[in-house]
Design a protein around this motif. Sequence first.
Motif, PDB file in Angstrom:
ATOM      1  N   ILE A  83       0.840  -1.205   0.000  1.00  0.00           N
ATOM      2  CA  ILE A  83       0.000   0.000   0.000  1.00  0.00           C
ATOM      3  C   ILE A  83       0.868   1.247   0.000  1.00  0.00           C
ATOM      4  O   ILE A  83       0.628   2.188  -0.768  1.00  0.00           O
ATOM      5  CB  ILE A  83      -0.951   0.004   1.224  1.00  0.00           C
ATOM      6  N   GLU A  84       1.894   1.257   0.838  1.00  0.00           N
ATOM      7  CA  GLU A  84       2.769   2.428   0.927  1.00  0.00           C
ATOM      8  C   GLU A  84       3.459   2.701  -0.403  1.00  0.00           C
ATOM      9  O   GLU A  84       3.511   3.853  -0.862  1.00  0.00           O
ATOM     10  CB  GLU A  84       3.800   2.240   2.040  1.00  0.00           C
ATOM     11  N   GLU A  85       3.968   1.661  -1.038  1.00  0.00           N
ATOM     12  CA  GLU A  85       4.636   1.839  -2.334  1.00  0.00           C
ATOM     13  C   GLU A  85       3.656   2.359  -3.383  1.00  0.00           C
ATOM     14  O   GLU A  85       3.963   3.270  -4.149  1.00  0.00           O
ATOM     15  CB  GLU A  85       5.265   0.517  -2.788  1.00  0.00           C
ATOM     16  N   ARG A  86       2.469   1.786  -3.418  1.00  0.00           N
ATOM     17  CA  ARG A  86       1.452   2.195  -4.398  1.00  0.00           C
ATOM     18  C   ARG A  86       1.037   3.656  -4.164  1.00  0.00           C
ATOM     19  O   ARG A  86       0.911   4.438  -5.112  1.00  0.00           O
ATOM     20  CB  ARG A  86       0.243   1.265  -4.312  1.00  0.00           C
ATOM     21  N   GLU A  87       0.851   4.022  -2.912  1.00  0.00           N
ATOM     22  CA  GLU A  87       0.402   5.383  -2.612  1.00  0.00           C
ATOM     23  C   GLU A  87       1.495   6.419  -2.844  1.00  0.00           C
ATOM     24  O   GLU A  87       1.215   7.548  -3.236  1.00  0.00           O
ATOM     25  CB  GLU A  87      -0.141   5.462  -1.184  1.00  0.00           C
ATOM     26  N   LYS A  88       2.750   6.048  -2.616  1.00  0.00           N
ATOM     27  CA  LYS A  88       3.852   6.974  -2.935  1.00  0.00           C
ATOM     28  C   LYS A  88       3.841   7.295  -4.424  1.00  0.00           C
ATOM     29  O   LYS A  88       4.001   8.450  -4.825  1.00  0.00           O
ATOM     30  CB  LYS A  88       5.204   6.377  -2.528  1.00  0.00           C
ATOM     31  N   ALA A  90       1.269   7.114  -6.400  1.00  0.00           N
ATOM     32  CA  ALA A  90       0.064   7.913  -6.676  1.00  0.00           C
ATOM     33  C   ALA A  90       0.291   9.388  -6.328  1.00  0.00           C
ATOM     34  O   ALA A  90      -0.153  10.278  -7.058  1.00  0.00           O
ATOM     35  CB  ALA A  90      -1.133   7.353  -5.899  1.00  0.00           C
ATOM     36  N   VAL A  91       0.988   9.642  -5.231  1.00  0.00           N
ATOM     37  CA  VAL A  91       1.283  11.023  -4.836  1.00  0.00           C
ATOM     38  C   VAL A  91       2.207  11.675  -5.858  1.00  0.00           C
ATOM     39  O   VAL A  91       1.983  12.825  -6.276  1.00  0.00           O
ATOM     40  CB  VAL A  91       1.899  11.075  -3.412  1.00  0.00           C
TER      41      VAL A  91
END
Length: 140
Positions: A83-88, A90-91
């Motif tokens: 999740i953290e990798e995906r959201e980084k 996305a940001v």
Amino acid sequence: GNDIFAVHDAVREAREYSLKHQAPVLIEAMTYRQGHHSTSDDSLRYRSSKEVRSFADHGDPIDRMQKFLERHGHMTAKDFVSIEEREKLAVIDAMREAERKPKPSLNELFTDVYQEMPKSLQDQQSQLHEHLQKYAKHYR
């Protein structure tokens, strides 16, 4: 403010009260800011690094929620990394998209809050325009 379950309970109770009594409710949610206010703020001038580390080690709401979800078998550490990798990403994509958009007019600094601009804000707007005219070569 840092305990998601306490906040949920407080909001649920406030909603019930508000609906039953047709009255507003104010919820004070206390929290702790781990970072600086801005790039110009050095919060270590008014609090110790030990205090900040202590909160990060024991009171970080994200860490607490992650441990709760792991402990109850809802997610794994691998899930959180994913999740953290995906959201980084996305940001980063959102920042790139925002940077491609045209910049708003400086007047929008003054027109997006009040229906009728107060005198103090009108004065600030005038001061900004005077400053920009006086030092125009520095802003090109």
